[in-house]
Design a protein around this motif. Sequence first.
Motif, PDB file in Angstrom:
ATOM      1  N   MET A   1       0.850  -1.180   0.000  1.00  0.00           N
ATOM      2  CA  MET A   1       0.000   0.000   0.000  1.00  0.00           C
ATOM      3  C   MET A   1       0.892   1.238   0.000  1.00  0.00           C
ATOM      4  N   TYR A   2       0.547   2.199  -0.812  1.00  0.00           N
ATOM      5  CA  TYR A   2       1.301   3.438  -0.921  1.00  0.00           C
ATOM      6  C   TYR A   2       0.344   4.606  -0.805  1.00  0.00           C
ATOM      7  N   ASN A   3       0.703   5.580  -0.001  1.00  0.00           N
ATOM      8  CA  ASN A   3      -0.110   6.783   0.135  1.00  0.00           C
ATOM      9  C   ASN A   3       0.444   7.861  -0.794  1.00  0.00           C
ATOM     10  N   ILE A   4      -0.404   8.401  -1.635  1.00  0.00           N
ATOM     11  CA  ILE A   4      -0.012   9.422  -2.599  1.00  0.00           C
ATOM     12  C   ILE A   4      -0.285  10.800  -1.979  1.00  0.00           C
ATOM     13  N   PRO A   5       0.787  11.584  -1.717  1.00  0.00           N
ATOM     14  CA  PRO A   5       0.562  12.910  -1.134  1.00  0.00           C
ATOM     15  C   PRO A   5      -0.129  13.821  -2.133  1.00  0.00           C
ATOM     16  N   SER A   6      -1.147  14.565  -1.648  1.00  0.00           N
ATOM     17  CA  SER A   6      -1.864  15.423  -2.581  1.00  0.00           C
ATOM     18  C   SER A   6      -1.858  16.902  -2.206  1.00  0.00           C
ATOM     19  N   LYS A   7      -1.913  17.235  -0.905  1.00  0.00           N
ATOM     20  CA  LYS A   7      -1.981  18.667  -0.564  1.00  0.00           C
ATOM     21  C   LYS A   7      -1.772  18.884   0.919  1.00  0.00           C
ATOM     22  N   ILE A   8      -1.489  20.126   1.259  1.00  0.00           N
ATOM     23  CA  ILE A   8      -1.526  20.556   2.654  1.00  0.00           C
ATOM     24  C   ILE A   8      -2.982  20.897   2.922  1.00  0.00           C
ATOM     25  N   ASN A   9      -3.612  20.140   3.798  1.00  0.00           N
ATOM     26  CA  ASN A   9      -5.026  20.347   4.071  1.00  0.00           C
ATOM     27  C   ASN A   9      -5.233  21.618   4.894  1.00  0.00           C
ATOM     28  N   MET A  10      -4.372  21.836   5.885  1.00  0.00           N
ATOM     29  CA  MET A  10      -4.491  23.006   6.753  1.00  0.00           C
ATOM     30  C   MET A  10      -3.171  23.179   7.497  1.00  0.00           C
ATOM     31  N   PHE A  11      -2.843  24.419   7.893  1.00  0.00           N
ATOM     32  CA  PHE A  11      -1.671  24.622   8.734  1.00  0.00           C
ATOM     33  C   PHE A  11      -1.836  25.871   9.577  1.00  0.00           C
ATOM     34  N   ASN A  12      -1.047  25.926  10.641  1.00  0.00           N
ATOM     35  CA  ASN A  12      -0.993  27.091  11.519  1.00  0.00           C
ATOM     36  C   ASN A  12       0.460  27.453  11.752  1.00  0.00           C
ATOM     37  N   VAL A  13       0.693  28.699  12.144  1.00  0.00           N
ATOM     38  CA  VAL A  13       2.038  29.181  12.442  1.00  0.00           C
ATOM     39  C   VAL A  13       2.088  29.567  13.912  1.00  0.00           C
ATOM     40  N   TYR A  14       3.161  29.146  14.577  1.00  0.00           N
ATOM     41  CA  TYR A  14       3.335  29.396  16.006  1.00  0.00           C
ATOM     42  C   TYR A  14       4.670  30.070  16.256  1.00  0.00           C
ATOM     43  N   LYS A  15       4.704  30.954  17.229  1.00  0.00           N
ATOM     44  CA  LYS A  15       5.962  31.517  17.734  1.00  0.00           C
ATOM     45  C   LYS A  15       6.061  31.104  19.186  1.00  0.00           C
ATOM     46  N   ASP A  16       7.117  30.371  19.503  1.00  0.00           N
ATOM     47  CA  ASP A  16       7.333  29.897  20.873  1.00  0.00           C
ATOM     48  C   ASP A  16       6.083  29.249  21.448  1.00  0.00           C
ATOM     49  N   GLY A  17       5.364  28.484  20.647  1.00  0.00           N
ATOM     50  CA  GLY A  17       4.197  27.759  21.126  1.00  0.00           C
ATOM     51  C   GLY A  17       2.896  28.530  21.123  1.00  0.00           C
ATOM     52  N   THR A  18       2.926  29.811  20.754  1.00  0.00           N
ATOM     53  CA  THR A  18       1.718  30.619  20.726  1.00  0.00           C
ATOM     54  C   THR A  18       1.277  30.804  19.279  1.00  0.00           C
ATOM     55  N   GLN A  19       0.041  30.465  18.974  1.00  0.00           N
ATOM     56  CA  GLN A  19      -0.442  30.583  17.604  1.00  0.00           C
ATOM     57  C   GLN A  19      -0.440  32.033  17.156  1.00  0.00           C
ATOM     58  N   ASP A  78      15.242  42.630  16.539  1.00  0.00           N
ATOM     59  CA  ASP A  78      16.572  42.456  15.950  1.00  0.00           C
ATOM     60  C   ASP A  78      17.592  41.852  16.904  1.00  0.00           C
ATOM     61  N   ILE A  79      17.308  41.840  18.195  1.00  0.00           N
ATOM     62  CA  ILE A  79      18.272  41.341  19.180  1.00  0.00           C
ATOM     63  C   ILE A  79      18.048  39.862  19.467  1.00  0.00           C
ATOM     64  N   SER A  80      16.810  39.473  19.649  1.00  0.00           N
ATOM     65  CA  SER A  80      16.499  38.086  19.985  1.00  0.00           C
ATOM     66  C   SER A  80      16.464  37.219  18.738  1.00  0.00           C
ATOM     67  N   SER A  81      16.662  35.917  18.948  1.00  0.00           N
ATOM     68  CA  SER A  81      16.438  34.993  17.836  1.00  0.00           C
ATOM     69  C   SER A  81      14.935  34.742  17.743  1.00  0.00           C
ATOM     70  N   VAL A  82      14.494  34.291  16.591  1.00  0.00           N
ATOM     71  CA  VAL A  82      13.080  34.035  16.364  1.00  0.00           C
ATOM     72  C   VAL A  82      12.895  32.538  16.185  1.00  0.00           C
ATOM     73  N   ASP A  83      11.894  31.981  16.863  1.00  0.00           N
ATOM     74  CA  ASP A  83      11.582  30.560  16.793  1.00  0.00           C
ATOM     75  C   ASP A  83      10.150  30.434  16.286  1.00  0.00           C
ATOM     76  N   VAL A  84      10.005  29.907  15.060  1.00  0.00           N
ATOM     77  CA  VAL A  84       8.693  29.790  14.428  1.00  0.00           C
ATOM     78  C   VAL A  84       8.457  28.328  14.073  1.00  0.00           C
ATOM     79  N   THR A  85       7.258  27.838  14.343  1.00  0.00           N
ATOM     80  CA  THR A  85       6.896  26.468  13.977  1.00  0.00           C
ATOM     81  C   THR A  85       5.654  26.500  13.099  1.00  0.00           C
ATOM     82  N   LEU A  86       5.716  25.799  11.978  1.00  0.00           N
ATOM     83  CA  LEU A  86       4.556  25.611  11.116  1.00  0.00           C
ATOM     84  C   LEU A  86       4.085  24.181  11.335  1.00  0.00           C
ATOM     85  N   ARG A  87       2.836  24.006  11.718  1.00  0.00           N
ATOM     86  CA  ARG A  87       2.252  22.676  11.903  1.00  0.00           C
ATOM     87  C   ARG A  87       1.112  22.526  10.925  1.00  0.00           C
TER      88      ARG A  87
END
Length: 172
Positions: A1-19, A78-87
């Motif tokens: 069985m093989y799953n054929i990827p078709s699309k990103i159904n939905m996503f959110n962007v987070y900074k340090d765990g906050t949407q 400009d001083i701090s680093s930025v941490d972004v997560t896309l889920r």
Amino acid sequence: MYNIPSKINMFNVYKDGTQLVGISEEVTLPDFESLTSTTSGPGILGEIDSPTIGHFSSMEIEIPFRTMDKDLFILSDDISSVDVTLRGSIQYTVNTTAATTEKGMRVVIRGKNKGLTGGKMKQGEGTGSSIKLEVLYILIEIGGVTEVELDKLNCVYKIHGKDLLEKIRKLC
């Protein structure tokens, strides 16, 4: 069985765990362009561009916002680093049954502010503001499996769980 990827159904962007809110519908991930050097000489027919394992040109990601909002300016520090997560959720079609299934996707980006686009002001429209980040670290997971991990400051480069710089780190 093989799953054929078709699309990103939905996503959110987070900074340090906050949407984050106010972003637009599209974020373009950075390109992985290897640094190369040209090899030529006796025994070689012409030239060969040889990639240096784990070394990449400058990488950036632009995160668009519908309008100016506090999240845009929080990422502009400009001083701090930025941490972004896309889920997100990747939608697949199962090739044997035509059923639909999903896998989770996670992209973690750490970097520094590289620029802020203010956008335009027009009544009834978004501003089209955005933030650009220089990517110093990126992790891409699909279905809980690390597919790519690049940490430019700590000499880490892994593809599908294989540490491509392990031997090089031991030799240095």
